[in-house]
Design a protein around this motif. Sequence first.
Motif, mmCIF file in Angstrom:
data_model
loop_
_atom_site.group_PDB
_atom_site.id
_atom_site.type_symbol
_atom_site.label_atom_id
_atom_site.label_comp_id
_atom_site.label_asym_id
_atom_site.label_seq_id
_atom_site.Cartn_x
_atom_site.Cartn_y
_atom_site.Cartn_z
ATOM 1 N N TYR A 2 -168.735 -74.744 26.421
ATOM 2 C CA TYR A 2 -168.324 -75.001 27.961
ATOM 3 C C TYR A 2 -167.356 -76.323 28.294
ATOM 4 N N ALA B 282 -173.057 -76.197 24.261
ATOM 5 C CA ALA B 282 -172.444 -77.088 25.363
ATOM 6 C C ALA B 282 -171.149 -77.508 25.185
ATOM 7 N N LEU C 247 -175.354 -80.956 28.264
ATOM 8 C CA LEU C 247 -174.348 -80.864 29.175
ATOM 9 C C LEU C 247 -174.368 -81.760 30.357
#
Length: 402
Positions: free
Chosen positions: A354, A351, A149
Amino acid sequence: MWQIFFRFLSLGLVSFGGPAAHIGYFRQTFVIELKWLDEKAYGGLVALSQFLPGPGSSQVGFAIGYLRGGLLGGVAAFLGFTLPSFILLLLLAVTSAQWMEYPITTSIIHSLKLLAVVVVADAVWLMFNQFCRNTPSRLVMIISGAIVLLQAAVWLQFVLLIFAALVGSVALSDKSGQMASGTFSDVTSVREPVKLNYFWLGIFALFLSGSVLLLSSQADVHSTGNIQQELIYLFSQFYQVGSMVFGGGHVVLPLLEASVGDGMSSDRFLTGYALAQAVPGPMFALAAFLGAELWGTQPLTGALVATLAIFLPGFLLMLVALRSWHGLSQRPQIIGAITGVNACVVGFLLAALYQPIFTGAVVEPIDMVLVLLGFGLLKIFKPHILILVLLFISFGVISGCT
């Protein structure tokens, strides 16, 4: 060869639902109906596809074709199963610029992006339950997801995969040689020798080392005007991704986004992924859309090179290990390393759920409502993925007309 091709073509036309569904279609067709192989042999192919990087269901199909008709049989199986999704995604890439200006089309694409949130969230849920059953594997997942991320570079993901393999070889294997997560259960007490095909292993390693060296040089091949160099660079991008994808299917998303994200907008990348949900066949066929986008002057050439490059590593590795998966599955350190890698890719996919999927699709409260309703419908009633596709498209049509 024609029989193999047309059998897989018929499946490629209707195989919605992702790798798990594809494996079910293959079993029904080639084990139960045609009896090309028995349950034990088929189970071995499925286990091997989980063991190796690459597109899991396509690797199983390639192996079935290979066992039936040799190398040409494997190629025929791949072409038949992939051709429908390749053609559809290539056409969508070429024509989408013409019809994206219409509000109803934009609304449908947005609805499919919301469906992508639902599908990837479900994939994360299932893979977490399968691969992250103990504390070390969950820690690997959390660390990998958090780092990606913050920095999604391909080289960093490669380092994380190596780290996860090392952790897994120590902490995620037992003395019996069985996988801590239970992926491999058909393990005998007597170890079989491992007989790898080093010819195909050498070809795989040659392409991978060449791809890594080219991409790490950071040469600006696009400014040279040399078409051959640009195609080699495109091949290297997708070959490297195909060599690193453990788990297949949706796991390819974060690696592809990190590899080719600089060549197109995040919205366009997510559009391609959303459209890939609506077509049958393997998720790796998304490479056709991305290749056509990156090679806009010759989209067919770009799509062909990207598709070949992303599938090739998995098929080469299948040829390397096809005759030796029992021997490999009896090495505790190897199985533990694969367990760690699988936990790592769950973090990658979390990750990607998102960024870019959730952030690129959910922009209003009604979007989140639809995601929650879709996820609840999927988990409670377990409808066929085609039904979900039609429902989300219908919502897009209604939204675009109002």
